[in-house]
Scaffold this motif. Structure first.
Motif, PDB file in Angstrom:
ATOM      1  N   VAL A 185       4.265  -6.856   3.478  1.00  0.00           N
ATOM      2  CA  VAL A 185       3.345  -6.563   4.575  1.00  0.00           C
ATOM      3  C   VAL A 185       3.399  -7.633   5.675  1.00  0.00           C
ATOM      4  N   LEU A 186       4.119  -8.726   5.433  1.00  0.00           N
ATOM      5  CA  LEU A 186       4.246  -9.764   6.459  1.00  0.00           C
ATOM      6  C   LEU A 186       4.916  -9.187   7.707  1.00  0.00           C
ATOM      7  N   SER A 187       4.469  -9.631   8.857  1.00  0.00           N
ATOM      8  CA  SER A 187       5.028  -9.113  10.115  1.00  0.00           C
ATOM      9  C   SER A 187       6.526  -9.406  10.223  1.00  0.00           C
ATOM     10  N   THR A 188       6.967 -10.503   9.599  1.00  0.00           N
ATOM     11  CA  THR A 188       8.390 -10.865   9.655  1.00  0.00           C
ATOM     12  C   THR A 188       9.257  -9.905   8.852  1.00  0.00           C
ATOM     13  N   GLN A 189       8.629  -9.106   7.984  1.00  0.00           N
ATOM     14  CA  GLN A 189       9.388  -8.193   7.124  1.00  0.00           C
ATOM     15  C   GLN A 189       9.316  -6.733   7.587  1.00  0.00           C
ATOM     16  N   SER A 190       8.688  -6.504   8.715  1.00  0.00           N
ATOM     17  CA  SER A 190       8.494  -5.116   9.148  1.00  0.00           C
ATOM     18  C   SER A 190       9.798  -4.383   9.407  1.00  0.00           C
ATOM     19  N   ASN A 191      10.836  -5.117   9.828  1.00  0.00           N
ATOM     20  CA  ASN A 191      12.123  -4.476  10.109  1.00  0.00           C
ATOM     21  C   ASN A 191      13.159  -4.710   9.000  1.00  0.00           C
ATOM     22  N   ASN A 192      12.709  -5.263   7.896  1.00  0.00           N
ATOM     23  CA  ASN A 192      13.621  -5.530   6.780  1.00  0.00           C
ATOM     24  C   ASN A 192      14.198  -4.205   6.279  1.00  0.00           C
ATOM     25  N   PRO A 193      15.529  -4.017   6.356  1.00  0.00           N
ATOM     26  CA  PRO A 193      16.118  -2.733   5.952  1.00  0.00           C
ATOM     27  C   PRO A 193      15.860  -2.385   4.490  1.00  0.00           C
ATOM     28  N   ARG A 194      15.707  -3.408   3.652  1.00  0.00           N
ATOM     29  CA  ARG A 194      15.439  -3.149   2.231  1.00  0.00           C
ATOM     30  C   ARG A 194      14.057  -2.525   2.032  1.00  0.00           C
ATOM     31  N   PHE A 195      13.091  -2.974   2.814  1.00  0.00           N
ATOM     32  CA  PHE A 195      11.757  -2.392   2.720  1.00  0.00           C
ATOM     33  C   PHE A 195      11.725  -0.997   3.352  1.00  0.00           C
ATOM     34  N   ARG A 196      12.549  -0.790   4.361  1.00  0.00           N
ATOM     35  CA  ARG A 196      12.649   0.558   4.910  1.00  0.00           C
ATOM     36  C   ARG A 196      13.216   1.518   3.869  1.00  0.00           C
ATOM     37  N   GLN A 197      14.191   1.029   3.092  1.00  0.00           N
ATOM     38  CA  GLN A 197      14.731   1.832   1.988  1.00  0.00           C
ATOM     39  C   GLN A 197      13.656   2.130   0.948  1.00  0.00           C
ATOM     40  N   MET A 198      12.774   1.183   0.749  1.00  0.00           N
ATOM     41  CA  MET A 198      11.722   1.338  -0.254  1.00  0.00           C
ATOM     42  C   MET A 198      10.773   2.480   0.074  1.00  0.00           C
ATOM     43  N   GLY A 199      10.594   2.718   1.362  1.00  0.00           N
ATOM     44  CA  GLY A 199       9.762   3.836   1.791  1.00  0.00           C
ATOM     45  C   GLY A 199       8.375   3.798   1.182  1.00  0.00           C
ATOM     46  N   TYR A 200       7.923   4.961   0.728  1.00  0.00           N
ATOM     47  CA  TYR A 200       6.580   5.091   0.166  1.00  0.00           C
ATOM     48  C   TYR A 200       6.590   5.290  -1.343  1.00  0.00           C
ATOM     49  N   TYR A 201       7.716   5.011  -1.975  1.00  0.00           N
ATOM     50  CA  TYR A 201       7.822   5.269  -3.417  1.00  0.00           C
ATOM     51  C   TYR A 201       6.794   4.484  -4.227  1.00  0.00           C
ATOM     52  N   LEU A 202       6.602   3.204  -3.886  1.00  0.00           N
ATOM     53  CA  LEU A 202       5.623   2.411  -4.626  1.00  0.00           C
ATOM     54  C   LEU A 202       4.201   2.921  -4.382  1.00  0.00           C
ATOM     55  N   ALA A 203       3.947   3.381  -3.171  1.00  0.00           N
ATOM     56  CA  ALA A 203       2.625   3.934  -2.871  1.00  0.00           C
ATOM     57  C   ALA A 203       2.372   5.191  -3.706  1.00  0.00           C
ATOM     58  N   ILE A 204       3.383   6.039  -3.827  1.00  0.00           N
ATOM     59  CA  ILE A 204       3.248   7.264  -4.624  1.00  0.00           C
ATOM     60  C   ILE A 204       3.002   6.917  -6.086  1.00  0.00           C
ATOM     61  N   SER A 205       3.774   5.947  -6.608  1.00  0.00           N
ATOM     62  CA  SER A 205       3.585   5.531  -7.998  1.00  0.00           C
ATOM     63  C   SER A 205       2.189   4.957  -8.214  1.00  0.00           C
TER      64      SER A 205
END
Length: 258
Positions: free
Chosen positions: A75-95
């Motif tokens: 959730v850090l602002s520095t990680q907003s464009n991290n491609p790995r987190f973009r890949q992560m999508g909403y899967y953790l939220a769904i789980s």
């Protein structure tokens, strides 16, 4: 106003993980039906032999330590464009949302429906694990420990929990096991679980995933050691084999680096 999709994803994942953590704390401190999840397992499923000793469930502390660390990191602002987190999508939220539903269903003693919620936790984790290619590539230290580790341990324990949940629901439904004894079914489930762990260890070099299965098998062995020595021995042998495979896989990887 245009919504920043990256920030939305970050906050949805963050809030979902914290919400699931909060619900789990509440369910074990002030359960709304009067029984904690552990007490329900002990009360309703004394004959489900694959349930591990109670101490094994302390692993949730480590799981949520990892997940909350991941939630804060992503959730850090520095990680907003991290491609790995973009890949992560909403899967953790769904789980996480599925886990909230599971807690409510299990505490309501709707055990068959709780299996569906458990599958709702497991499937997004499988997809996330595959999508991120956990352990297939070298990553910076922080990403290894704040992304790979939490996902591996969570995925592994949910894999174990799914087997236990299905066995518990079948027991509650008075399933006859097609004439096969509960001891034999338990042994089969342990062998299948260990085989899954071996596959992941060997293909992904994921010792964290394998270690969770070792933890669960040892806990099953300790729970059964006085009541069913045969099952205790099988669980202990499988745990030992997994440890040997983990050690062997690490030694093989080390030789390749030399």
């Amino acid at each position: 106003m245009k919504i920043d999709q990256d920030r939305l994803r970050q906050w949805v994942n963050f809030l979902a993980i914290l919400s699931a953590f909060g619900i789990n704390i509440w369910a074990n401190i002030a359960p709304w039906k009067g029984l904690t999840i552990g007490e329900i397992s002990t009360t309703f499923f004394p004959n489900v032999l694959i349930i591990p000793a109670n101490y094994a469930f302390a692993i949730w502390g480590l799981i949520y330590l990892g997940l909350i660390s991941l939630a804060i990191y992503q959730v850090l602002s520095t990680q907003s464009n991290n491609p790995r987190f973009r890949q992560m999508g909403y899967y953790l939220a769904i789980s996480s949302l599925s886990q909230i539903i599971w807690v409510l269903l299990f505490q309501s003693q709707l055990f068959t429906l709780s299996v569906m919620a458990m599958v709702g936790i497991l499937i997004p984790l499988i997809l996330l694990y595959l999508r991120l290619g956990i352990n297939l590539t070298k990553l910076p230290f922080l990403q290894k420990w704040l992304i790979n580790f939490p996902i591996s341990i969570y995925f592994a324990w949910i894999s174990v929990a799914t087997v236990i949940n299905i066995a518990s629901a079948l027991d509650r439904a008075n399933w006859g096991g097609w004439g096969i004894s509960s001891q034999v079914w338990t042994a089969i489930m342990m062998v299948v679980s260990a085989t899954i762990a071996v596959t992941v260890i060997w293909q992904r070099r994921d010792n964290v995933y394998g270690g969770v299965f070792v933890w669960a098998l040892v806990a099953i062995a300790l729970r059964q050691i006085e009541e069913n020595l045969t099952l205790a021995v099988i669980a202990g042998v499988l745990a030992g084999l997994l440890v040997l495979i983990i050690i062997g896989r690490k030694a093989k990887a080390r030789r390749k680096r030399i």
